[in-house]
Structure formats: structure tokens, C-alpha cells
Design a protein around this motif. Structure first.
Motif, mmCIF file in Angstrom:
data_model
loop_
_atom_site.group_PDB
_atom_site.id
_atom_site.type_symbol
_atom_site.label_atom_id
_atom_site.label_comp_id
_atom_site.label_asym_id
_atom_site.label_seq_id
_atom_site.Cartn_x
_atom_site.Cartn_y
_atom_site.Cartn_z
ATOM 1 N N VAL A 129 0.540 -1.270 0.032
ATOM 2 C CA VAL A 129 -0.251 0.355 0.402
ATOM 3 C C VAL A 129 0.768 1.216 -0.202
ATOM 4 O O VAL A 129 1.448 1.837 0.608
ATOM 5 N N VAL A 130 0.678 2.079 -0.993
ATOM 6 C CA VAL A 130 1.752 3.523 -1.169
ATOM 7 C C VAL A 130 -0.012 4.314 -0.454
ATOM 8 O O VAL A 130 -0.384 4.703 -1.208
ATOM 9 N N THR A 131 0.859 5.346 0.381
ATOM 10 C CA THR A 131 0.101 6.702 0.819
ATOM 11 C C THR A 131 1.397 7.998 0.681
ATOM 12 O O THR A 131 2.507 7.647 0.766
ATOM 13 N N ARG A 132 0.902 8.838 1.325
ATOM 14 C CA ARG A 132 1.521 10.023 0.879
ATOM 15 C C ARG A 132 1.783 9.772 2.789
ATOM 16 O O ARG A 132 1.777 9.248 3.699
ATOM 17 N N ALA A 133 2.568 11.469 2.927
ATOM 18 C CA ALA A 133 3.366 11.158 4.168
ATOM 19 C C ALA A 133 1.926 11.295 5.624
ATOM 20 O O ALA A 133 2.544 10.688 6.836
ATOM 21 N N ASP A 134 1.406 11.943 5.650
ATOM 22 C CA ASP A 134 0.113 11.933 6.300
ATOM 23 C C ASP A 134 -0.813 10.795 6.419
ATOM 24 O O ASP A 134 -2.043 10.654 6.750
ATOM 25 N N GLU A 135 -0.156 9.755 5.232
ATOM 26 C CA GLU A 135 -0.895 8.192 4.989
ATOM 27 C C GLU A 135 -2.088 8.648 4.383
ATOM 28 O O GLU A 135 -3.134 7.724 4.323
ATOM 29 N N THR A 136 -2.339 9.502 3.342
ATOM 30 C CA THR A 136 -3.429 10.286 2.910
ATOM 31 C C THR A 136 -2.862 8.385 1.678
ATOM 32 O O THR A 136 -2.382 8.212 0.982
ATOM 33 N N PRO A 137 -4.332 7.612 1.525
ATOM 34 C CA PRO A 137 -3.592 6.401 0.449
ATOM 35 C C PRO A 137 -3.819 6.771 -1.257
ATOM 36 O O PRO A 137 -4.128 8.511 -1.360
ATOM 37 N N ILE A 138 -3.027 6.134 -2.104
ATOM 38 C CA ILE A 138 -2.160 7.292 -3.407
ATOM 39 C C ILE A 138 -2.733 5.682 -4.252
ATOM 40 O O ILE A 138 -3.659 6.280 -4.905
ATOM 41 N N GLY A 139 -2.218 4.398 -3.521
ATOM 42 C CA GLY A 139 -2.587 3.027 -4.622
ATOM 43 C C GLY A 139 -1.925 2.120 -3.628
ATOM 44 O O GLY A 139 -1.336 2.162 -2.584
ATOM 45 N N GLU A 140 -1.967 0.736 -5.046
ATOM 46 C CA GLU A 140 -1.374 -0.043 -4.741
ATOM 47 C C GLU A 140 -0.678 -0.730 -5.387
ATOM 48 O O GLU A 140 -1.137 -1.008 -6.563
ATOM 49 N N ILE A 141 0.420 -1.719 -4.828
ATOM 50 C CA ILE A 141 1.090 -2.603 -6.156
ATOM 51 C C ILE A 141 1.091 -3.999 -5.641
ATOM 52 O O ILE A 141 1.200 -4.461 -4.221
ATOM 53 N N VAL A 142 0.232 -4.486 -6.985
ATOM 54 C CA VAL A 142 0.359 -5.640 -6.356
ATOM 55 C C VAL A 142 0.894 -6.828 -7.207
ATOM 56 O O VAL A 142 0.784 -6.913 -8.144
ATOM 57 N N PRO A 143 1.298 -7.677 -5.990
ATOM 58 C CA PRO A 143 2.300 -8.630 -7.406
ATOM 59 C C PRO A 143 1.454 -9.992 -8.033
ATOM 60 O O PRO A 143 0.528 -9.894 -7.606
ATOM 61 N N THR A 144 1.924 -9.826 -9.004
ATOM 62 C CA THR A 144 1.531 -11.401 -10.274
ATOM 63 C C THR A 144 2.453 -12.058 -10.264
ATOM 64 O O THR A 144 3.480 -11.550 -10.790
ATOM 65 N N ARG A 145 1.924 -13.595 -10.105
ATOM 66 C CA ARG A 145 3.028 -14.502 -10.271
ATOM 67 C C ARG A 145 3.195 -14.833 -11.842
ATOM 68 O O ARG A 145 1.773 -14.999 -11.716
ATOM 69 N N THR A 146 4.435 -14.905 -12.231
ATOM 70 C CA THR A 146 4.858 -15.340 -13.690
ATOM 71 C C THR A 146 6.251 -16.556 -13.434
ATOM 72 O O THR A 146 6.847 -15.275 -12.840
ATOM 73 N N PRO A 147 5.964 -17.635 -13.751
ATOM 74 C CA PRO A 147 6.940 -18.089 -13.791
ATOM 75 C C PRO A 147 8.388 -17.192 -14.486
ATOM 76 O O PRO A 147 8.198 -16.951 -15.537
ATOM 77 N N GLY A 148 9.724 -17.321 -13.778
ATOM 78 C CA GLY A 148 10.650 -16.977 -14.342
ATOM 79 C C GLY A 148 10.592 -14.859 -14.217
ATOM 80 O O GLY A 148 11.797 -13.952 -14.988
ATOM 81 N N GLU A 149 9.735 -14.709 -13.934
ATOM 82 C CA GLU A 149 9.262 -13.261 -13.749
ATOM 83 C C GLU A 149 8.548 -12.756 -12.802
ATOM 84 O O GLU A 149 7.952 -13.429 -11.803
ATOM 85 N N THR A 150 8.739 -11.100 -12.099
ATOM 86 C CA THR A 150 8.177 -10.510 -10.893
ATOM 87 C C THR A 150 7.668 -9.746 -11.922
ATOM 88 O O THR A 150 8.428 -8.755 -11.998
ATOM 89 N N ARG A 151 6.764 -9.506 -11.531
ATOM 90 C CA ARG A 151 5.007 -8.958 -12.727
ATOM 91 C C ARG A 151 4.372 -8.128 -11.027
ATOM 92 O O ARG A 151 4.144 -8.635 -10.814
ATOM 93 N N PHE A 152 4.295 -6.730 -11.208
ATOM 94 C CA PHE A 152 3.489 -6.280 -10.161
ATOM 95 C C PHE A 152 2.595 -5.431 -11.322
ATOM 96 O O PHE A 152 2.596 -4.597 -12.188
#
Length: 234
Positions: A129-152
Motif C-alpha cells: 500500500v502506497v500513501t503520502r506522508a500523512d497516510e493519505t492513500p495513493i494506490g496499491e502495488i499488487v504482485p502477479t506470479r509469473t514463472p521466470g519473472e516478477t510482475r506488479f
């Protein structure tokens, strides 16, 4: 016939006032892209090239990884601010990792927090979870499992605003694209030639000014991909 007025002193001719820079959904961009020869220093959001140290320094009892511009000037850092016994145990015993909330702060040159990245404990998606310094939400980085790669995937308010694909050992070949599948940033090992920063580092390239919230998502990801994202999803 009248001629156009010259730009104000200190402003690059191609620069536009930040209030006039708009993204596709009408949110303002982060202001002031740095140009060569400008008098003021750059920031994490204005530098086209960032060099990230992989060697932590202790700053006020927390581990911080410094970030430099292409000339070797420190422009910020990433601090691991996770606390508690379980956090320490998870480093040695990965089975405890799911019970730990991992927290990282992206800081400017004065060690002030500008972004926060957290992976909640017991999160089945292992999202960040990505937020600003005051913890105001910005977005999410969600991983996706893929053989041989790291995806978000960057998810903001339920919509995808960008994607990350990382291949190779410890994700040293990383490409970030926006919602239109256009490359906007890249992460790689530092060049083999002369470098202003000694020691183990990696290189972040963000050649164009990005709109919000993509700009914050890219900065948060590229500066934590080694410290947080890749390490915790491997």
C-alpha cells in the motif's frame, strides 16, 4: 505584430507552470522537472536518473538506503521502519514473514518522509500500500506470479494505472509501463563505467515527467523494489 514575452528569469523556455500541467484525468503533475544547469537542486520527483545504494546506513536507529542524482548528490533515501521482535525474526525465519507488517518510508534529502510503502500482515495478496506522508492513500502495488519473472500492477481507485515486469536474478532488469503500455521508467544495475557513487548500487531512469498518481507509484516502486518488493515476494 507583437512578439511573445520571454520566460521569467530562471525558468526553462519549455517549462510550463505546474498548475497548467494536467494528466488525462485532470490531476496536476508533480511540479518542476530539473533541467541541466539549473541553479536549484533536484528531488526524487524531478531527477531523470537516480542512483540507489544497496548498502544501508543507520539513521536514528533505522536502516536507510541513500538515493543520489547522476552527479552523486544525495536527494533522498528509503528507510525500513518496520518494528518489533517478529520483524527481526522474519529476517532469519521466513515462515514468520506473513505475520509482520513491513513498513518503508521514502524520504527527501532532509530525511523528511514524502511517501510510505507498507505490506500489511496476513495479507493473502501480499500487496503493498502506497500513501503520502500523512497516510493519505495513493494506490496499491499488487504482485502477479509469473514463472521466470516478477510482475506488479499499480492499482489506484480500482483501476490499473501501470505495470512492472522484472526479470533476471533479484530483478535487475525492470521495466515500468503506464496504462497505455508505454514504457515510463527502467531499473537496472549501475553502468560498469565510472560512477559518482562507490559501492553496491542500482540505477533508476525516469526520462519524462510523469502525472500523478503514476509519478508517486513509480518513485515508491523503483526505490523499494530491492529493499521491499523483490525481497518479500521472492
Amino acid at each position: 505584430m507583437t512578439s511573445s514575452s520571454p520566460p521569467p528569469p530562471g525558468r526553462h523556455p519549455d517549462e510550463v507552470s505546474p498548475t497548467r500541467l494536467r494528466r488525462w484525468d485532470d490531476e496536476p503533475r508533480i511540479p518542476e522537472r530539473r533541467y541541466p544547469g539549473r541553479a536549484f537542486g533536484g528531488t526524487l520527483f524531478t531527477e531523470a536518473v537516480l542512483i540507489v545504494s544497496r548498502r544501508a546506513e543507520v539513521v536514528e536507529t533505522t536502516e536507510e538506503f541513500s538515493v543520489f542524482d547522476r552527479d552523486g548528490t544525495r536527494v533522498g533515501g528509503v528507510a525500513d521502519v518496520s518494528q518489533g521482535f517478529l520483524h527481526k525474526a522474519a529476517r532469519l525465519l521466513p515462515k514468520y514473514d506473513q505475520y509482520v507488517t513491513h513498513k518503508f518510508e521514502v524520504r527527501d534529502a532532509n530525511h523528511s518522509t514524502v511517501l510510505k510503502v507498507a505490506r500489511p500482515a496476513k495479507d493473502l495478496r501480499t500487496r503493498f500500500v502506497v500513501t503520502r506522508a500523512d497516510e493519505t492513500p495513493i494506490g496499491e502495488i499488487v504482485p502477479t506470479r509469473t514463472p521466470g519473472e516478477t510482475r506488479f500492477t499499480f492499482v489506484v481507485d480500482g483501476r490499473t494505472v501501470g505495470r512492472v515486469a522484472a526479470s533476471g536474478q533479484q530483478a535487475w532488469d525492470v521495466t515500468i509501463k503506464n496504462h497505455a503500455d508505454t514504457e515510463v521508467a527502467r531499473v537496472s544495475r549501475s553502468p560498469s563505467g565510472p560512477s559518482p557513487i562507490a559501492g553496491d548500487t542500482y540505477l533508476v531512469e525516469i526520462p519524462r515527467q510523469l502525472p500523478e498518481p503514476l509519478a508517486s507509484m513509480v518513485v515508491a516502486t523503483t526505490l523499494t523494489i530491492d529493499t521491499a518488493l523483490t525481497r518479500q515476494t521472492s
